[in-house]
Design an enzyme around this catalytic site. Structure first.
Site, PDB file in Angstrom:
ATOM      1  N   TYR A  53       0.828  -1.223   0.000  1.00 13.90           N
ATOM      2  CA  TYR A  53       0.000   0.000   0.000  1.00 13.90           C
ATOM      3  C   TYR A  53       0.854   1.262   0.000  1.00 13.90           C
ATOM      4  O   TYR A  53       0.457   2.287  -0.570  1.00 13.90           O
ATOM      5  CB  TYR A  53      -1.006  -0.047   1.158  1.00 13.90           C
ATOM      6  CG  TYR A  53      -2.082  -1.049   0.846  1.00 13.90           C
ATOM      7  CD1 TYR A  53      -2.072  -2.332   1.406  1.00 13.90           C
ATOM      8  CD2 TYR A  53      -3.069  -0.758  -0.098  1.00 13.90           C
ATOM      9  CE1 TYR A  53      -3.021  -3.278   1.051  1.00 13.90           C
ATOM     10  CE2 TYR A  53      -4.022  -1.696  -0.448  1.00 13.90           C
ATOM     11  CZ  TYR A  53      -3.980  -2.962   0.116  1.00 13.90           C
ATOM     12  OH  TYR A  53      -4.920  -3.894  -0.265  1.00 13.90           O
ATOM     13  N   HIS A 106     -14.417   0.865  -0.539  1.00  8.66           N
ATOM     14  CA  HIS A 106     -13.335  -0.063  -0.177  1.00  8.66           C
ATOM     15  C   HIS A 106     -12.207   0.640   0.549  1.00  8.66           C
ATOM     16  O   HIS A 106     -11.081   0.136   0.578  1.00  8.66           O
ATOM     17  CB  HIS A 106     -12.801  -0.773  -1.437  1.00  8.66           C
ATOM     18  CG  HIS A 106     -13.772  -1.756  -2.007  1.00  8.66           C
ATOM     19  ND1 HIS A 106     -13.657  -2.258  -3.278  1.00  8.66           N
ATOM     20  CD2 HIS A 106     -14.882  -2.318  -1.477  1.00  8.66           C
ATOM     21  CE1 HIS A 106     -14.654  -3.105  -3.512  1.00  8.66           C
ATOM     22  NE2 HIS A 106     -15.421  -3.141  -2.439  1.00  8.66           N
TER      23      HIS A 106
HETATM   24  C1  BV8 Z   1     -17.628  -8.964   1.617  1.00  4.98           C
HETATM   25  C2  BV8 Z   1      -9.442  -2.848  -1.793  1.00  4.98           C
HETATM   26  C3  BV8 Z   1     -18.906  -9.863   3.338  1.00  4.98           C
HETATM   27  C4  BV8 Z   1      -8.108  -3.486  -1.810  1.00  4.98           C
HETATM   28  C5  BV8 Z   1     -10.847  -4.501  -2.818  1.00  4.98           C
HETATM   29  C6  BV8 Z   1     -15.982 -16.626  -2.363  1.00  4.98           C
HETATM   30  C7  BV8 Z   1     -14.981 -16.759  -1.423  1.00  4.98           C
HETATM   31  C8  BV8 Z   1     -14.588 -15.691  -0.603  1.00  4.98           C
HETATM   32  C9  BV8 Z   1     -15.202 -14.457  -0.726  1.00  4.98           C
HETATM   33  C10 BV8 Z   1     -16.194 -14.346  -1.672  1.00  4.98           C
HETATM   34  C11 BV8 Z   1     -16.586 -15.404  -2.485  1.00  4.98           C
HETATM   35  N1  BV8 Z   1     -17.568 -14.949  -3.295  1.00  4.98           N
HETATM   36  C12 BV8 Z   1     -17.800 -13.656  -3.038  1.00  4.98           C
HETATM   37  C13 BV8 Z   1     -16.978 -13.285  -2.038  1.00  4.98           C
HETATM   38  C14 BV8 Z   1     -16.918 -11.999  -1.446  1.00  4.98           C
HETATM   39  C15 BV8 Z   1     -15.721 -11.215  -1.983  1.00  4.98           C
HETATM   40  C16 BV8 Z   1     -15.647 -11.309  -3.481  1.00  4.98           C
HETATM   41  O1  BV8 Z   1     -16.450 -10.720  -4.171  1.00  4.98           O
HETATM   42  N2  BV8 Z   1     -14.653 -12.082  -3.992  1.00  4.98           N
HETATM   43  C17 BV8 Z   1     -14.552 -12.250  -5.428  1.00  4.98           C
HETATM   44  C18 BV8 Z   1     -13.098 -12.121  -5.858  1.00  4.98           C
HETATM   45  C19 BV8 Z   1     -15.117 -13.623  -5.761  1.00  4.98           C
HETATM   46  N3  BV8 Z   1     -16.007  -9.870  -1.589  1.00  4.98           N
HETATM   47  C20 BV8 Z   1     -15.581  -9.434  -0.385  1.00  4.98           C
HETATM   48  O2  BV8 Z   1     -14.882 -10.077   0.377  1.00  4.98           O
HETATM   49  C21 BV8 Z   1     -16.097  -8.064   0.016  1.00  4.98           C
HETATM   50  N4  BV8 Z   1     -16.635  -8.153   1.333  1.00  4.98           N
HETATM   51  O3  BV8 Z   1     -18.184  -9.662   0.818  1.00  4.98           O
HETATM   52  O4  BV8 Z   1     -17.938  -8.928   2.935  1.00  4.98           O
HETATM   53  C22 BV8 Z   1     -19.138  -9.673   4.755  1.00  4.98           C
HETATM   54  C23 BV8 Z   1     -20.414  -9.867   5.214  1.00  4.98           C
HETATM   55  C24 BV8 Z   1     -20.650  -9.713   6.550  1.00  4.98           C
HETATM   56  C25 BV8 Z   1     -19.614  -9.353   7.409  1.00  4.98           C
HETATM   57  C26 BV8 Z   1     -18.339  -9.157   6.931  1.00  4.98           C
HETATM   58  C27 BV8 Z   1     -18.087  -9.314   5.584  1.00  4.98           C
HETATM   59  C28 BV8 Z   1     -14.986  -7.048   0.087  1.00  4.98           C
HETATM   60  C29 BV8 Z   1     -14.397  -6.852  -1.274  1.00  4.98           C
HETATM   61  C30 BV8 Z   1     -13.429  -5.674  -1.238  1.00  4.98           C
HETATM   62  C31 BV8 Z   1     -12.020  -6.153  -1.460  1.00  4.98           C
HETATM   63  N5  BV8 Z   1     -11.155  -4.981  -1.637  1.00  4.98           N
HETATM   64  N6  BV8 Z   1     -10.137  -3.381  -2.937  1.00  4.98           N
HETATM   65  C32 BV8 Z   1      -7.216  -2.771  -2.768  1.00  4.98           C
HETATM   66  O5  BV8 Z   1      -7.659  -1.924  -3.547  1.00  4.98           O
HETATM   67  O6  BV8 Z   1      -6.020  -3.113  -2.694  1.00  4.98           O
HETATM   68  S1  BV8 Z   1     -11.395  -5.254  -4.231  1.00  4.98           S
HETATM   69  C33 BV8 Z   1     -10.550  -4.660  -5.599  1.00  4.98           C
HETATM   70  O7  BV8 Z   1     -10.935  -5.434  -6.726  1.00  4.98           O
HETATM   71  C34 BV8 Z   1     -10.974  -3.273  -6.010  1.00  4.98           C
HETATM   72  O8  BV8 Z   1     -11.268  -2.427  -4.956  1.00  4.98           O
HETATM   73  C35 BV8 Z   1     -12.192  -3.488  -6.837  1.00  4.98           C
HETATM   74  O9  BV8 Z   1     -13.334  -3.351  -6.068  1.00  4.98           O
HETATM   75  C36 BV8 Z   1     -12.152  -4.929  -7.147  1.00  4.98           C
HETATM   76  C37 BV8 Z   1     -12.458  -5.180  -8.576  1.00  4.98           C
HETATM   77  O10 BV8 Z   1     -11.518  -4.538  -9.325  1.00  4.98           O
HETATM   78  P1  BV8 Z   1     -12.007  -3.597 -10.526  1.00  4.98           P
HETATM   79  O11 BV8 Z   1     -12.092  -2.226 -10.011  1.00  4.98           O
HETATM   80  O12 BV8 Z   1     -13.205  -4.151 -11.202  1.00  4.98           O
HETATM   81  O13 BV8 Z   1     -10.736  -3.737 -11.410  1.00  4.98           O
HETATM   82  P2  BV8 Z   1     -10.439  -4.891 -12.473  1.00  4.98           P
HETATM   83  O14 BV8 Z   1      -8.986  -4.846 -12.793  1.00  4.98           O
HETATM   84  O15 BV8 Z   1     -11.061  -6.177 -12.008  1.00  4.98           O
HETATM   85  O16 BV8 Z   1     -11.255  -4.409 -13.750  1.00  4.98           O
HETATM   86  C38 BV8 Z   1     -10.885  -3.192 -14.380  1.00  4.98           C
HETATM   87  C39 BV8 Z   1     -11.949  -2.954 -15.439  1.00  4.98           C
HETATM   88  O17 BV8 Z   1     -11.683  -1.698 -16.061  1.00  4.98           O
HETATM   89  C40 BV8 Z   1     -11.948  -4.007 -16.534  1.00  4.98           C
HETATM   90  O18 BV8 Z   1     -13.283  -4.401 -16.796  1.00  4.98           O
HETATM   91  C41 BV8 Z   1     -11.342  -3.265 -17.734  1.00  4.98           C
HETATM   92  O19 BV8 Z   1     -11.901  -3.720 -18.962  1.00  4.98           O
HETATM   93  C42 BV8 Z   1     -11.760  -1.852 -17.464  1.00  4.98           C
HETATM   94  N7  BV8 Z   1     -10.862  -0.817 -18.031  1.00  4.98           N
HETATM   95  C43 BV8 Z   1      -9.510  -0.853 -18.104  1.00  4.98           C
HETATM   96  N8  BV8 Z   1      -9.064   0.296 -18.678  1.00  4.98           N
HETATM   97  C44 BV8 Z   1     -10.158   1.053 -18.949  1.00  4.98           C
HETATM   98  C45 BV8 Z   1     -11.309   0.351 -18.543  1.00  4.98           C
HETATM   99  N9  BV8 Z   1     -12.546   0.850 -18.695  1.00  4.98           N
HETATM  100  C46 BV8 Z   1     -12.664   2.064 -19.271  1.00  4.98           C
HETATM  101  N10 BV8 Z   1     -11.609   2.805 -19.684  1.00  4.98           N
HETATM  102  C47 BV8 Z   1     -10.351   2.328 -19.544  1.00  4.98           C
HETATM  103  N11 BV8 Z   1      -9.312   3.070 -19.982  1.00  4.98           N
END
Ligand code: BV8
Length: 232
Positions: A53, A106
């Protein structure tokens, strides 16, 4: 025209030079999520996590907001009804572009949190494991970032906005991570029109009525012009 809610992800900051998560050269390519974005990873190796970070805080400080961030700030300034940005990003580019009505669901690189007493304070540019909490004086400081398995911030407020918005837009997010990826379904259920801005359709792209493909620095300013001309 009514309230507009805009969810943003790493893609809106990509053209400012900040890495996305899931691109092949993305942030997660260099680190395993489990090691740097979970409480367990922090407990296992606090220095690895704090340094991850620190590096992103420095990159964020060296980056500039782009035309996509600026378009959303312009929309907030001139749209007659409320505009709110809900960002998954932890950088400060929305603030520096002038967005005021903003939720960091987040967390933010600019924040530090005490995992013993929940005290929050502005993070220094460089944090070290065991930094003392200014309030309880214990060595329990951590970045104020929501890790996997932790509850995102201001969820009640976000759902209130989703229930009362006319337009829900999503910019630059892949639809991988919940609960953010579920917001479009909620907005639709509550009667909002939905539009996605991305380079390609996201995992929840089928739920959007309108999709604008291309870099956000091009698609967002054009859309903001459209919206503001309708309300002029
Ligand atoms: C919660 C901070 C519940 C950190 C982040 C199975 C097992 C375990 C957990 C889970 C599971 N299923 C679901 C879960 C829950 C889990 C989850 O969703 N996991 C996923 C991976 C399956 N979620 C959580 O744990 C969340 N909490 O559920 O809590 C709970 C309930 C009760 C009590 C307590 C808890 C918490 C999730 C937050 C994690 N922290 N970030 C950090 O930043 O270092 S997540 C991190 O990835 C980001 O913050 C962001 O949110 C996330 C996704 O990333 P994106 O922003 O989408 O980026 P990505 O690279 O993926 O995509 C970029 C996009 O931009 C692409 O589509 C690309 O095409 C596009 N792009 C690129 N360039 C451009 C563009 N678009 C336009 N113009 C451009 N130029």
């Amino acid at each position: 025209m009514g309230k507009i809610v805009i969810l943003t992800g790493a893609g809106i900051s990509a053209e400012s030079g900040l890495g996305t998560f899931r691109a092949e050269d993305g942030l997660w390519a260099q680190h395993r999520v489990e090691d740097v974005a979970t409480p367990e990873g922090f407990a296992r190796d606090p220095k690895l996590v704090v340094d991850f970070y620190n590096a992103r805080r420095a990159q964020s400080a060296a980056a500039e907001p782009n035309a996509g961030h600026e378009a959303l700030a312009r929309l907030e300034t001139y749209h007659p009804d409320e505009v709110i940005v809900v960002t998954q990003n932890v950088d400060d580019l929305h603030e520096r572009a002038g967005t005021r009505n903003l939720i960091h669901m987040h967390g933010a690189l600019s924040g530090a949190l005490c995992h013993a007493c929940d005290h929050r304070w502005p993070a220094p540019m460089v944090m070290a494991p065991g930094d003392p909490c200014p309030s309880c004086r214990r060595g329990t400081a951590r970045p104020d970032i929501v890790w996997f398995g932790e509850m995102p911030y201001q969820m009640d407020e976000i759902f209130d906005h989703l229930a009362s918005c006319e337009i829900f837009a999503s910019v630059g997010t892949s639809g991988n991570v919940y609960p953010a990826a579920g917001f479009v379904a909620e907005a639709r259920r509550m009667g909002a029109r939905t539009i996605e801005f991305n380079l390609e359709r996201s995992l929840v792209g089928d739920l959007f009525e309108d999709v604008r493909l291309g870099p956000a620095t091009g698609t967002l300013p054009a859309w903001v012009d459209e919206v503001l001309s309708r309300t002029a």
